[in-house]
Design a protein around this motif. Structure first.
Motif, PDB file in Angstrom:
ATOM      1  N   ASN A  60       0.244 -10.131  13.628  1.00 33.99           N
ATOM      2  CA  ASN A  60      -0.198 -11.747  13.181  1.00 33.99           C
ATOM      3  C   ASN A  60      -1.701 -11.949  13.006  1.00 33.99           C
ATOM      4  OD1 ASN A  60       2.400 -12.183  13.620  1.00 33.99           O
ATOM      5  ND2 ASN A  60       2.377 -12.754  15.703  1.00 33.99           N
ATOM      6  N   GLY A  61      -1.916 -12.792  12.175  1.00 38.09           N
ATOM      7  CA  GLY A  61      -3.110 -13.489  11.716  1.00 38.09           C
ATOM      8  C   GLY A  61      -4.227 -12.878  10.745  1.00 38.09           C
ATOM      9  N   TYR A  62      -3.379 -11.671  10.082  1.00 39.18           N
ATOM     10  CA  TYR A  62      -4.129 -11.280   9.138  1.00 39.18           C
ATOM     11  C   TYR A  62      -3.449 -11.425   7.612  1.00 39.18           C
ATOM     12  CZ  TYR A  62      -6.507  -9.187  12.922  1.00 39.18           C
ATOM     13  OH  TYR A  62      -7.285  -8.914  14.010  1.00 39.18           O
ATOM     14  N   THR A  63      -3.875 -11.797   6.472  1.00 38.99           N
ATOM     15  CA  THR A  63      -3.425 -11.870   5.213  1.00 38.99           C
ATOM     16  C   THR A  63      -3.896 -11.486   3.921  1.00 38.99           C
ATOM     17  OG1 THR A  63      -2.565 -14.039   6.193  1.00 38.99           O
ATOM     18  CG2 THR A  63      -2.181 -13.629   3.614  1.00 38.99           C
ATOM     19  N   VAL A  64      -3.457 -10.876   3.303  1.00 42.40           N
ATOM     20  CA  VAL A  64      -3.999 -10.382   1.953  1.00 42.40           C
ATOM     21  C   VAL A  64      -3.257 -11.255   0.831  1.00 42.40           C
ATOM     22  CG1 VAL A  64      -4.122  -8.429   0.244  1.00 42.40           C
ATOM     23  CG2 VAL A  64      -4.243  -7.985   2.364  1.00 42.40           C
ATOM     24  N   LEU A  65      -4.183 -12.006   0.082  1.00 43.06           N
ATOM     25  CA  LEU A  65      -3.655 -12.977  -0.845  1.00 43.06           C
ATOM     26  C   LEU A  65      -4.207 -12.868  -2.154  1.00 43.06           C
ATOM     27  CD1 LEU A  65      -3.765 -16.362   1.192  1.00 43.06           C
ATOM     28  CD2 LEU A  65      -1.813 -15.097   0.480  1.00 43.06           C
ATOM     29  N   PRO A  66      -3.575 -12.700  -3.342  1.00 46.08           N
ATOM     30  CA  PRO A  66      -2.072 -12.131  -3.325  1.00 46.08           C
ATOM     31  C   PRO A  66      -1.671 -10.779  -2.793  1.00 46.08           C
ATOM     32  CG  PRO A  66      -2.834 -12.161  -5.452  1.00 46.08           C
ATOM     33  CD  PRO A  66      -3.816 -12.665  -4.655  1.00 46.08           C
TER      34      PRO A  66
END
Length: 180
Positions: A37-43
Motif C-alpha cells: 500500500n501507498g506506492y503508485t506508478v502512473l501510468p
C-alpha cells in the motif's frame, strides 16, 4: 484435572494472541520486506521514452523519510521526505510488451509495482489524481506517528495479563465446585 484446564486455557489464549497480530508485510525473493500500500506508478503502461510519475502516499505507506525508486528501465530516483512524487523518463531501449519491476525502498521495507511498456511514442507524465505537494493525514488506521507508545504497550500487556488471570481464577473456582 485442573492443570489440564489451566494449560488448555493458557494455550488457547496464546494461540488467539498469535493469530490476532496483523500480517503487515511479506518477503520477496531478495529477502526484502514488501509492503503493497501507498506506492503508485502512473501510468502503469507507457511507451518507451515516456514520462511516468512515481508517487508515495505517506499516510498509507508509513514512510516518512526519503524513498529510493529503482528499475531496470529508468535511472534511480529519490523522492525526498517532504515530497510525495517524482517524475522520470522511461529508457528509449525498453522492450515493447515487457513488464519491468519498479521497487520503492524506504528503510528496510520495499514495495514492488509493475510497469508495462506499450508500443507507440512516449507522452508526458500523467497528472496525479489528487494535489501532490501536501495531503491530508486522514485514515492513518490507528497508527501513531511516533512509533511505539509505552502507555499503549503497557495497557495491552495489562489486559492480556488480566484475561489470563481471570481464566486461571475461574478454572480454579469451577474445579472447587465440581468436588462438592
Amino acid at each position: 484435572m485442573r492443570a489440564i484446564r489451566v494449560a488448555s486455557a493458557a494455550l488457547l489464549g496464546v494461540t488467539a494472541l498469535a493469530f490476532s497480530a496483523p500480517a503487515a508485510v511479506a518477503s520477496d525473493d531478495d529477502g526484502h520486506y514488501v509492503m503493497s500500500n501507498g506506492y503508485t506508478v502512473l501510468p502503469a503502461t507507457i511507451a518507451a521514452g515516456g514520462q511516468i510519475t512515481l508517487q508515495v502516499d505517506r499516510s498509507a505507506s508509513g514512510c516518512r523519510s526519503s524513498v529510493r525508486v529503482t528499475s531496470g528501465v529508468f535511472d534511480t530516483v529519490t523522492i525526498p521526505g517532504g515530497s510525495s512524487s517524482a517524475v522520470t523518463t522511461v529508457d528509449w531501449d525498453a522492450k515493447v510488451s515487457a513488464a519491468y519491476r519498479v521497487t520503492f525502498s524506504c528503510g528496510g521495507l520495499s514495495a514492488i509495482k509493475d510497469l508495462t511498456i506499450a508500443s507507440g511514442r512516449g507522452a508526458g507524465p500523467t497528472p496525479a489524481p489528487y494535489p501532490v505537494p501536501r495531503g491530508v493525514h486522514a485514515g492513518e488506521g490507528g497508527s501513531s506517528l511516533g512509533g511505539f507508545d509505552l502507555k499503549e504497550i503497557g495497557l495491552g500487556a495489562a489486559l492480556i495479563a488480566a484475561s489470563v488471570g481471570a481464566a486461571y481464577h475461574f478454572s480454579r473456582r469451577r474445579s472447587g465446585e465440581d468436588g462438592a
